[in-house]
Design a protein around this motif. Structure first.
Motif, PDB file in Angstrom:
ATOM      1  N   HIS A   2       0.846  -1.202   0.000  1.00 14.08           N
ATOM      2  CA  HIS A   2       0.000   0.000   0.000  1.00 14.08           C
ATOM      3  C   HIS A   2       0.878   1.248   0.000  1.00 14.08           C
ATOM      4  O   HIS A   2       1.640   1.471   0.954  1.00 14.08           O
ATOM      5  CB  HIS A   2      -0.872   0.042   1.254  1.00 14.08           C
ATOM      6  N   HIS A   3       0.771   2.069  -1.040  1.00 17.66           N
ATOM      7  CA  HIS A   3       1.448   3.364  -1.074  1.00 17.66           C
ATOM      8  C   HIS A   3       0.427   4.403  -0.630  1.00 17.66           C
ATOM      9  O   HIS A   3      -0.489   4.765  -1.383  1.00 17.66           O
ATOM     10  CB  HIS A   3       1.997   3.627  -2.476  1.00 17.66           C
ATOM     11  N   ILE A   4       0.555   4.820   0.614  1.00 15.03           N
ATOM     12  CA  ILE A   4      -0.478   5.610   1.277  1.00 15.03           C
ATOM     13  C   ILE A   4      -0.325   7.083   0.888  1.00 15.03           C
ATOM     14  O   ILE A   4       0.759   7.663   1.031  1.00 15.03           O
ATOM     15  CB  ILE A   4      -0.385   5.428   2.803  1.00 15.03           C
ATOM     16  N   ALA A   5      -1.409   7.673   0.397  1.00 16.43           N
ATOM     17  CA  ALA A   5      -1.360   9.018  -0.189  1.00 16.43           C
ATOM     18  C   ALA A   5      -1.997  10.033   0.756  1.00 16.43           C
ATOM     19  O   ALA A   5      -3.217  10.204   0.772  1.00 16.43           O
ATOM     20  CB  ALA A   5      -2.089   9.012  -1.537  1.00 16.43           C
ATOM     21  N   THR A   6      -1.163  10.723   1.540  1.00 16.57           N
ATOM     22  CA  THR A   6      -1.674  11.804   2.397  1.00 16.57           C
ATOM     23  C   THR A   6      -1.358  13.175   1.812  1.00 16.57           C
ATOM     24  O   THR A   6      -1.844  14.185   2.322  1.00 16.57           O
ATOM     25  CB  THR A   6      -1.041  11.752   3.801  1.00 16.57           C
ATOM     26  N   GLY A   7      -0.517  13.232   0.770  1.00 14.23           N
ATOM     27  CA  GLY A   7      -0.080  14.516   0.239  1.00 14.23           C
ATOM     28  C   GLY A   7       0.974  15.195   1.085  1.00 14.23           C
ATOM     29  O   GLY A   7       1.325  16.350   0.838  1.00 14.23           O
ATOM     30  N   ARG A   8       1.503  14.481   2.095  1.00 14.91           N
ATOM     31  CA  ARG A   8       2.432  15.110   3.039  1.00 14.91           C
ATOM     32  C   ARG A   8       3.741  14.351   3.196  1.00 14.91           C
ATOM     33  O   ARG A   8       4.505  14.647   4.116  1.00 14.91           O
ATOM     34  CB  ARG A   8       1.732  15.215   4.399  1.00 14.91           C
ATOM     35  N   GLY A   9       3.969  13.369   2.325  1.00 11.51           N
ATOM     36  CA  GLY A   9       5.207  12.603   2.421  1.00 11.51           C
ATOM     37  C   GLY A   9       4.943  11.141   2.152  1.00 11.51           C
ATOM     38  O   GLY A   9       3.820  10.731   1.860  1.00 11.51           O
ATOM     39  N   ASP A  10       6.000  10.344   2.260  1.00 11.90           N
ATOM     40  CA  ASP A  10       5.914   8.936   1.880  1.00 11.90           C
ATOM     41  C   ASP A  10       5.474   8.066   3.052  1.00 11.90           C
ATOM     42  O   ASP A  10       5.860   8.297   4.200  1.00 11.90           O
ATOM     43  CB  ASP A  10       7.284   8.430   1.421  1.00 11.90           C
ATOM     44  N   SER A  11       4.723   7.034   2.725  1.00 13.11           N
ATOM     45  CA  SER A  11       4.463   5.940   3.661  1.00 13.11           C
ATOM     46  C   SER A  11       3.979   4.734   2.869  1.00 13.11           C
ATOM     47  O   SER A  11       3.093   4.858   2.027  1.00 13.11           O
ATOM     48  CB  SER A  11       3.422   6.321   4.707  1.00 13.11           C
ATOM     49  N   THR A  12       4.599   3.605   3.126  1.00 15.60           N
ATOM     50  CA  THR A  12       4.222   2.368   2.444  1.00 15.60           C
ATOM     51  C   THR A  12       3.981   1.292   3.493  1.00 15.60           C
ATOM     52  O   THR A  12       4.777   1.134   4.423  1.00 15.60           O
ATOM     53  CB  THR A  12       5.353   1.903   1.505  1.00 15.60           C
ATOM     54  N   LEU A  13       2.880   0.572   3.344  1.00 12.76           N
ATOM     55  CA  LEU A  13       2.583  -0.549   4.238  1.00 12.76           C
ATOM     56  C   LEU A  13       2.586  -1.835   3.430  1.00 12.76           C
ATOM     57  O   LEU A  13       1.865  -1.949   2.438  1.00 12.76           O
ATOM     58  CB  LEU A  13       1.212  -0.359   4.906  1.00 12.76           C
ATOM     59  N   ILE A  14       3.398  -2.789   3.864  1.00 16.12           N
ATOM     60  CA  ILE A  14       3.480  -4.076   3.175  1.00 16.12           C
ATOM     61  C   ILE A  14       2.860  -5.147   4.065  1.00 16.12           C
ATOM     62  O   ILE A  14       3.307  -5.359   5.198  1.00 16.12           O
ATOM     63  CB  ILE A  14       4.944  -4.414   2.835  1.00 16.12           C
TER      64      ILE A  14
END
Ligand SMILES: [Zn+2]
Length: 439
Positions: A49-61
């Motif tokens: 999951h490439h999580i889209a907050t518009g404020r930076g990167d975060s990926t959950l596998i």
């Protein structure tokens, strides 16, 4: 790889012969539907999951073994514009939205904790910024932002970063976001919680402790702190010259120290490298291109994340050739993401053959308006980008979900793409190639 004609036909065949599950329902019945809520991860499946907050990167596998690995939890407080608007809304902080996203996924497997969290490098859009409004954590040892917000919602069992325990290289930063993160690590240490330094070349340091099942699911650490996997066992070689011998302006900044890894599940491979860059300042400092060295250590993959948010100084031509992915994902949070030069390169058929899709987790309206000839070719430009790898890793889909709220509503589905490596790919060595070729 899934971009040859042969692979296309294989993909068509895969769609027609989806496996029947033990409960008698064909997998197709469990597949996602546009307009509906994202389905839970099927048993044995792998979700990224490439999580889209518009404020930076975060990926959950979410691993096939039920494990959870999060990479980064960005919370940039750069003004909007030029940063993207915070999604779903400004009602919560970016790290809270990320933590709640993870909690929804963990609930599906009956877990309430993240097994492993990797901080690729220590910048606000990867671990969380600190400002006057940033609240103290209960107990007051540090402030709640980015990774610490996530930990407050879904506790992190094992935290891995590039600098533990002294954060001394290249210089000990006193930036508020760095000091806050170190205070968080000290509090974890005092509480007996697990923290580690990311080791270049290590195999499965990022996997959940004691995970013996799913031997064809593995994660190779490729690079960190200027060290790159040699391809031999778990050894790494240094690519940086002695930092002490460099003039101040040549000392590499934080991005170039980023952690990179390759995740593999059966024939499926995935590459991510934080904010590594390929820029050598037009040849002046060739050793700074750790990105290409990491990509060569990886070899070809199905899915790659553009390092440094697809900016002009990253995703170099040699790096793109080495990875040759069918699917690119641009983790965007600013009007300069992606840069025109990078996007033009991603679509360049002369770098490697075959079709490819480029997904961005967001796109500033001005960026879209300034260059429609390139931006209109994006497969998606808003929302969470979820790579859903089928059990066994033979094929994958890319599912985009709406980030306007927490409904996880599917807005688009791409694929299936077959992960089987093509004849062109098979002819290429899967072992690392000499990084010196471009230096
Ligand atoms: Zn960044």
């Amino acid at each position: 790889m899934a971009w040859s004609r042969r692979s296309f036909l294989l993909a068509a065949g895969a769609a027609a012969s989806l496996p029947v599950r033990a409960n008698g329902r064909a997998e197709e019945l469990l597949a996602d539907v546009v307009g509906h809520t994202l389905k839970p991860r099927p048993a044995g499946g792998l979700d990224i999951h490439h999580i889209a907050t518009g404020r930076g990167d975060s990926t959950l596998i979410s691993g096939p073994d039920g494990s959870s690995l999060m990479i980064d939890a960005g919370a940039s407080y750069t003004a909007s514009p030029p940063a993207l608007a915070l999604r779903p809304s400004t009602d919560r902080r970016p790290g809270e939205w990320i933590g709640r996203y993870a909690r929804r996924r963990l609930n599906e497997v009956g877990s309430s904790e993240l097994d492993v969290f990797l901080v690729t490098h220590q910048h606000p859009d990867h671990l969380g910024d600190v400002g006057p409004e940033t609240p103290q954590a209960p107990g007051g040892a540090y402030r709640l932002t980015g990774v610490t917000d996530v930990d407050a919602i879904v506790p992190i069992r094992r935290l891995i970063d590039r600098g533990y325990p002294d954060y001394a290289a290249p210089v000990h930063s006193t930036a508020p976001f760095q000091a806050n993160y170190e205070a968080f690590v000290r509090a974890r240490h005092a509480a007996g919680r697990a923290d580690e330094r990311f080791r270049a070349g290590a195999l499965n340091q990022l996997r959940r402790d004691g995970a013996a099942a799913f031997a064809d699911f593995s994660i190779r650490n490729l690079a960190v702190n200027g060290e790159v996997w040699t391809g031999q066992g778990e050894t790494a070689r240094a690519t940086f010259p002695s930092i002490a011998g460099l003039v101040a302006q040549d000392v590499p900044e934080e991005n170039v120290w980023s952690a990179a890894f390759r995740l593999s599940y059966g024939d499926f491979d995935y590459f991510a490298a934080g904010d590594l860059t390929s820029s050598t300042f037009d040849g002046a400092l060739p050793w700074r291109d750790v990105e290409t060295a990491a990509a060569r250590a990886s070899g070809p993959v199905e899915v790659a994340v553009t390092p440094h948010h697809g900016m002009f100084d990253a995703t170099g031509a040699d790096m793109a050739r080495a990875l040759a992915p069918r699917t690119w994902i641009v983790p965007a949070w600013h009007a300069v993401h992606p840069s025109l030069s990078t996007l033009d390169r991603l679509f360049n058929p002369r770098l490697y053959p075959g079709p490819r899709d480029v997904f961005a987790t967001g796109l500033d309206p001005a960026t879209a308006a300034a260059s429609p000839w390139l931006m209109d070719r994006l497969a998606s430009r808003a929302g969470h980008v979820v790579v859903r790898v089928a059990p066994g890793g033979q094929s994958y889909r890319v599912v985009v979900t709406d980030n306007a709220d927490e409904g996880d509503r599917v807005t688009a589905i791409f694929g299936p793409f077959v992960s089987a490596h093509s004849s062109w790919d098979a002819a290429r060595p899967r072992q690392p190639q000499p990084a010196a070729a471009s230096h």
